[in-house]
Design an enzyme around this catalytic site. Sequence first.
Site, PDB file in Angstrom:
ATOM      1  N   PHE A 127       0.868  -1.184   0.000  1.00 12.88           N
ATOM      2  CA  PHE A 127       0.000   0.000   0.000  1.00 12.88           C
ATOM      3  C   PHE A 127       0.901   1.228   0.000  1.00 12.88           C
ATOM      4  O   PHE A 127       1.829   1.317   0.800  1.00 12.88           O
ATOM      5  CB  PHE A 127      -0.913   0.017   1.240  1.00 12.88           C
ATOM      6  CG  PHE A 127      -1.852   1.194   1.243  1.00 12.88           C
ATOM      7  CD1 PHE A 127      -2.991   1.193   0.455  1.00 12.88           C
ATOM      8  CD2 PHE A 127      -1.569   2.319   2.008  1.00 12.88           C
ATOM      9  CE1 PHE A 127      -3.847   2.291   0.424  1.00 12.88           C
ATOM     10  CE2 PHE A 127      -2.414   3.417   1.984  1.00 12.88           C
ATOM     11  CZ  PHE A 127      -3.560   3.406   1.194  1.00 12.88           C
ATOM     12  N   ASP A 216       9.305   2.106   0.740  1.00  9.90           N
ATOM     13  CA  ASP A 216       8.226   2.912   1.329  1.00  9.90           C
ATOM     14  C   ASP A 216       8.196   2.587   2.820  1.00  9.90           C
ATOM     15  O   ASP A 216       7.687   1.536   3.241  1.00  9.90           O
ATOM     16  CB  ASP A 216       6.906   2.549   0.649  1.00  9.90           C
ATOM     17  CG  ASP A 216       5.701   3.252   1.291  1.00  9.90           C
ATOM     18  OD1 ASP A 216       5.861   3.832   2.384  1.00  9.90           O
ATOM     19  OD2 ASP A 216       4.609   3.202   0.694  1.00  9.90           O
ATOM     20  N   LYS A 245       3.894   9.514   8.340  1.00 12.27           N
ATOM     21  CA  LYS A 245       3.253   9.136   9.603  1.00 12.27           C
ATOM     22  C   LYS A 245       3.965   9.606  10.885  1.00 12.27           C
ATOM     23  O   LYS A 245       3.696  10.678  11.381  1.00 12.27           O
ATOM     24  CB  LYS A 245       3.041   7.626   9.656  1.00 12.27           C
ATOM     25  CG  LYS A 245       1.957   7.142   8.695  1.00 12.27           C
ATOM     26  CD  LYS A 245       1.446   5.794   9.102  1.00 12.27           C
ATOM     27  CE  LYS A 245       0.579   5.166   8.026  1.00 12.27           C
ATOM     28  NZ  LYS A 245      -0.714   5.830   7.842  1.00 12.27           N
TER      29      LYS A 245
END
Length: 389
Positions: A127, A216, A245
């Site tokens: 994702f 990622d 994040k």
Amino acid sequence: MLSNLPELPVYHQYPLTLVSGAGALVCDEAGNVYLDMYGGHAVAATGHCHPRVVKAIQKQAEKLLFYSNAVHIPVRNALCKKLVRMGPEGTEAVFLCNSGAEANENALTLARLITNRSKIVSFTGGFHGRTLQTLSLCGIDKYRALTTIDGEPLFKHGVIAPFNDAKAAAELIDKSCAAVIVEPVQGLAGCFAATGEFLKSLRKACDKTGAVLIFDEVQCGTGRCGAFVASMLTGVAPDITTLAKGLGGGFPIGAVLTNHRGVEAAAPGLMGSTFGGGPTACAAALANLRVMESEQMIANARKIGDRMKKALLKIPGVVEVRGAGLLLGAALDRKARPVMDKLLAKYKIIIGASVCENTLRVMPPLNLSADSADHFTDCFAKVLADKEN
Ligand code: PLP
């Protein structure tokens, strides 16, 4: 609960209205206190409202709330230098933006600038965000379906390979390949870790063909897995790493860390972001990283993660615990959603879901105490022992 508000429904919302937080605890409007094992979506890396992060934001906001990349700003320079020091081997420079998807978009732009090629290889279960390109590279069918019309992909340059299958990936990483993008620990999929051999094989294939290797680490990075970036646990360094994040300790910021290849390809006018690298975001991230270091939170993530993993594996009903540090996926012998609901209703513990319907995602602040970890695993065991769940 909040369904009468003019807000589009996005996530499956918890029945909670939160008003404050400190450390691993958050508080609702009635004064109830909850243990946040979900970390506000893996964002509260140094805990909610760490006083040094809050102070840094306040001080910077009073001095210069915002100015763009069109000028030099000391706190931005300091943050970039710190990220270069803390980043994977070979990191030379940083591009700052506002979110994980934006970081990945820019990493892919940089890869095209480096290679002048189009093909992007990504992996099942991966994702990378919710822009057209990042969703098109998503290895979870229900999300990627949003990027096709009548079965035709809107972005035509993505190829999805099986995760952890070195041979299949090597066949796709040819001289038409601009980039390979992979999460070293797949968060949303349910905390599946890439093997060291798999990442090494990707490195080798990229070195052979000139493709750019992008890790990622939006979710698994910034200390979460017990190293500054999860790839450090495997000894494989990518060309580009993306972070977001947990980087700002709660303030929105994303980053693209690159080795010499990105530095050589970048030039003024090719990449940009109005808000990226704004001084208040940089002050938050810099304070957040300093706190993480001075309070040894990355080592704590490793220690408490191991403690929880051991405790979880002893609980009847837990069939597997995946992931590393404080990004753990507990796979159950039953559906996870009723267990999540019971943990919240009965024990005031917030925990994350994943796309695996039997897996709960544990991603609390990195400074979680041993007592809080034990409280969580005790409550978890009680919920699983209740045959109703
Ligand atoms: N990459 C990974 C691995 C993620 O987990 C996420 C978000 O969950 C993203 C990218 C997208 O980040 P953002 O929501 O900040 O755009």
